[in-house]
Design a protein around this motif. Structure first.
Motif, short mmCIF file in Angstrom:
data_model
loop_
_atom_site.label_atom_id
_atom_site.label_comp_id
_atom_site.label_asym_id
_atom_site.label_seq_id
_atom_site.Cartn_x
_atom_site.Cartn_y
_atom_site.Cartn_z
N ILE A 96 0.84 -1.21 0.00
CA ILE A 96 0.00 0.00 0.00
C ILE A 96 0.87 1.25 0.00
CG2 ILE A 96 -1.64 1.32 1.38
CD1 ILE A 96 -2.91 -1.32 2.22
N GLY A 97 1.95 1.23 0.81
CA GLY A 97 2.86 2.40 0.82
C GLY A 97 3.50 2.62 -0.53
N ALA A 98 3.91 1.53 -1.18
CA ALA A 98 4.55 1.66 -2.50
C ALA A 98 3.58 2.17 -3.54
CB ALA A 98 5.13 0.30 -2.91
N SER A 137 3.49 5.86 -3.56
CA SER A 137 4.74 6.60 -3.76
C SER A 137 5.49 6.06 -4.98
CB SER A 137 5.61 6.52 -2.51
OG SER A 137 5.83 5.15 -2.14
N ASP A 138 6.24 4.96 -4.79
CA ASP A 138 7.04 4.41 -5.88
C ASP A 138 6.19 4.04 -7.09
OD1 ASP A 138 9.89 3.66 -4.42
OD2 ASP A 138 8.16 3.48 -3.07
N GLY A 139 4.97 3.64 -6.85
CA GLY A 139 4.13 3.24 -7.97
C GLY A 139 3.71 4.39 -8.85
N LEU A 140 3.90 5.63 -8.36
CA LEU A 140 3.50 6.80 -9.14
C LEU A 140 4.67 7.45 -9.88
CD1 LEU A 140 1.13 8.49 -6.50
CD2 LEU A 140 0.50 6.97 -8.40
N LEU A 141 5.91 6.93 -9.65
CA LEU A 141 7.08 7.54 -10.27
C LEU A 141 7.23 7.15 -11.73
CD1 LEU A 141 9.85 7.09 -7.51
CD2 LEU A 141 8.62 9.19 -8.16
N ARG A 142 7.77 8.10 -12.49
CA ARG A 142 8.17 7.78 -13.85
C ARG A 142 9.53 7.11 -13.82
NH1 ARG A 142 6.65 13.30 -17.22
NH2 ARG A 142 4.36 13.19 -16.86
N LYS A 143 9.85 6.44 -14.89
CA LYS A 143 11.10 5.70 -14.96
C LYS A 143 12.28 6.64 -14.76
CE LYS A 143 13.60 2.39 -17.83
NZ LYS A 143 13.61 1.63 -19.11
N GLY A 144 13.19 6.28 -13.83
CA GLY A 144 14.40 7.06 -13.56
C GLY A 144 14.21 8.19 -12.59
N ALA A 145 12.94 8.49 -12.16
CA ALA A 145 12.68 9.60 -11.24
C ALA A 145 12.89 9.15 -9.80
CB ALA A 145 11.27 10.12 -11.44
N GLN A 175 6.27 12.87 -1.67
CA GLN A 175 5.91 11.48 -1.96
C GLN A 175 6.37 10.53 -0.84
OE1 GLN A 175 7.82 11.33 -5.81
NE2 GLN A 175 5.81 11.27 -6.89
N ARG A 176 7.54 10.88 -0.21
CA ARG A 176 8.00 10.05 0.91
C ARG A 176 7.02 10.15 2.08
NH1 ARG A 176 13.17 12.23 -0.57
NH2 ARG A 176 14.50 10.61 -1.51
N ARG A 177 6.54 11.40 2.34
CA ARG A 177 5.56 11.57 3.42
C ARG A 177 4.27 10.81 3.09
NH1 ARG A 177 7.51 16.90 3.22
NH2 ARG A 177 5.70 17.53 1.97
N SER A 178 3.89 10.87 1.81
CA SER A 178 2.67 10.16 1.38
C SER A 178 2.80 8.66 1.61
CB SER A 178 2.39 10.46 -0.10
OG SER A 178 1.26 9.74 -0.54
N ARG A 179 4.03 8.13 1.34
CA ARG A 179 4.24 6.69 1.54
C ARG A 179 4.08 6.32 3.02
NH1 ARG A 179 9.95 4.26 -0.12
NH2 ARG A 179 10.57 5.66 1.57
N TRP A 180 4.71 7.12 3.91
CA TRP A 180 4.63 6.80 5.33
C TRP A 180 3.22 6.98 5.88
CZ3 TRP A 180 8.04 3.93 7.43
CH2 TRP A 180 9.37 3.94 7.00
N VAL A 181 2.55 8.02 5.37
CA VAL A 181 1.16 8.23 5.82
C VAL A 181 0.29 7.06 5.36
CG1 VAL A 181 -0.90 9.65 5.50
CG2 VAL A 181 1.31 10.74 5.95
#
Length: 554
Positions: free
Chosen positions: A165-167, A170-178, A184-190
């Protein structure tokens, strides 16, 4: 610790609690043995109820005569009858065992039930009904190792879920290489925090539901009926009195009026067996009368003083058979002990267990016998237990306990029906932990079988108790009182006609048989005493035999 239970719940949500099942028509003997005739097929059926409900009953069918090619079995519950019964299961032939079939039947509900056996072969399709009582009696604990393993797996699943769920936030919304931004880190922890709280809440609710369900199940699982026995002095006669403790009965809709809805078995509302504790050297088979809903009384015969084991058999309207147990101290005889509650009340005295032949002989004394020996009864009749002397039986193995009866002249005896059968037997283990009331047809109640057959013929899909309890109780009392007024031969003819598989022709043929066979499997190793009862010349006779049972061989 609560979270560990919750993790276990998370993994095993679809599993049921484990409960042990017992047949309640006796004490200490699980399972049912049925011996009977269906057309040209003579069979011995063994049913071993499951220790989990829902669960599977083990079914074994032994063909004694007749050629059968297929066997089917299905459970039929008293509450739902034939219309609510599931389809049949195939009972397969056992490889390299001619005439033996084995399989399983699912039992999805407890209480008064039966298994319908369908045989198909040279004589066409024939059916048999075998009563069985399967109920929840105890809750099993989960093995410690399994609990730890499930907790670890549950914890792993929750961690993976929270991480995923955390990924996804956060990570699941990143474009390749970003790279992740601080937002986004705060969003992952929240997101992971919210997921952790949600998972904890779900686990807590699930664990609470599980514990509540288990507590509720335990509250309504089967508890045996308790009774309190005592001896009262009535006009200088010893009177046995059994009072049923209704507080011991589950207050469920099917159990709250148990004592008002008893039915007779073999024409008697209660079969009471008294056996002197430890020595097993004094025995009585009595039939107490109902004084009120919860009180039963019977005059005591000339039993010697001592502490006695009490086994009282009753059958409910549903066919649910139960044994009420207690112990009682019987005092010395007050007067002559000449009164009888019932004409078929009987008693006998024999030599103590492990101390043979050490007893004075009088008219009510019978010396105990063993397999392969001849035992003489008080009228000169002799009973021979077929088998080899000093034989040891194996626990859990079905046996045919066969007895032959001979008159004083040595010729095969002419037996008369006793309570609608050509013989009865009570088997008691030395410590009293095993007791059963046996018939030549098996280890079940004949009344229970008749009730189930009537229920199958009924087209009502769901049975519900209705009517006035007092009216039902009074009608049963009138029926039993009417039976007492009949001549013994007429009463036995009526009782046999009411039992399944018994006809007038069967009864006439029974009179000429001198061999009685009781199917039984001793449940555990130890010393057992068998009290065999027959009737000749209008007199009930009791033969007594000892059996030594060893542990089952591997």
């Amino acid at each position: 610790m609560r979270l560990l239970k919750a993790f276990s719940f998370f993994v095993v949500f679809s599993f049921c609690l484990l409960y042990s099942i017992a047949s309640m028509a006796h004490v200490g003997s699980a399972g049912v043995l049925f011996q009977g005739q269906a057309g040209a097929y003579r069979v011995l059926v063994s049913l071993q109820p499951p220790d989990v409900i829902p669960g599977t009953a083990q079914v074994t069918v032994y063909m004694e005569s007749g050629n059968v090619t297929s066997v089917l079995a299905r459970p039929i519950y008293f509450r739902t009858g034939d219309k609510g019964a599931p389809s049949s299961d195939v009972i397969s032939p056992v490889p390299n065992q001619t005439g033996q079939f084995q399989g399983i039947v699912w039992l999805m509900a407890g209480g008064a039930s039966s298994v319908q056996i369908t045989l198909d072969g040279d004589d066409g399709k024939k059916e048999l009904i075998v009563p069985i009582v399967a109920v929840s009696t105890a809750q099993r604990d989960m093995p410690a190792g399994l609990g730890v393993m499930l907790s670890i797996l549950g914890l792993l699943l929750v961690v993976i879920l929270i991480t995923a769920i955390g990924a996804s936030a956060s990570d699941g919304l990143l474009r390749k290489g970003a790279s992740l931004t601080p937002k986004q880190r705060r969003s992952r922890w929240v997101s992971m925090g919210v997921a952790a709280v949600a998972c904890t809440g779900i686990l807590y609710i699930g664990s609470s539901w599980w514990n509540s369900w288990a507590d509720d199940y335990k509250r309504y699982m089967y508890k045996p009926i308790l009774g309190s026995a005592k001896i009262v002095n009535q006009n200088n006669e010893r009177v046995f009195q059994l009072t049923v403790d209704t507080n011991s009965i589950n207050k469920s809709s099917q159990r709250r009026t148990v004592m008002s809805f008893l039915i007779p078995d073999h024409g008697k509302l209660m079969h009471l067996f008294l056996v002197r504790q430890n020595t097993l050297d004094a025995f009585a088979h009595l039939h107490p009368e109902r004084r009120d809903t919860t009180t039963f009384e019977a005059y005591l015969p000339k039993l010697p003083a001592g502490r006695y084991l009490v086994y009282a058999d009753v059958v409910q309207r549903s066919g649910f058979a139960e044994t009420i147990t207690d112990t009682i101290d019987i005092p010395e005889i007050y007067g002559n002990a000449t009164l009888k509650t019932d004409p078929e009340d009987t008693y006998v005295v024999t030599d103590p267990l492990n101390n043979p032949k050490q007893i004075p002989v009088d008219e009510n004394v019978v010396i105990c016998g063993k397999p392969g020996t001849k035992t003489k009864l008080k009228d000169g009749t002799s009973i021979v237990w077929e088998g080899k002397p000093e034989v040891s039986f194996e626990a859990g193995k079905p046996y045919q306990l066969a007895f032959e009866v001979f008159g004083p002249d040595g010729k095969p005896a002419v037996l008369e029906p006793y309570l609608g059968m050509n013989g009865h037997a009570a088997i008691v283990r030395s410590d009293g932990s095993v007791y059963i009331h046996l018939h030549p047809v098996g280890t079940y109640s004949m009344a229970a079988q008749q009730i189930m057959q009537n229920r199958i013929a009924d087209t009502t899909k769901i049975f519900r108790y209705s009517g006035d309890a007092k009216a039902f109780r009074d009608s049963i009392d009138r029926y039993i009182a009417g039976l007492k007024l009949l001549a013994p031969a007429e009463r036995d003819r009526l009782l046999m006609a009411s039992m399944s598989g018994m006809s007038a022709h069967d009864m006439e043929g029974m009179k000429h048989e001198n061999r009685i066979v009781f199917p039984y499997a001793f449940p555990k190793a130890g010393q057992y005493r068998i009290f065999l009862q027959i009737k000749r010349n209008g007199q009930v006779l009791t033969g007594i035999f000892d059996a030594n049972v060893k542990e089952a061989s591997m």
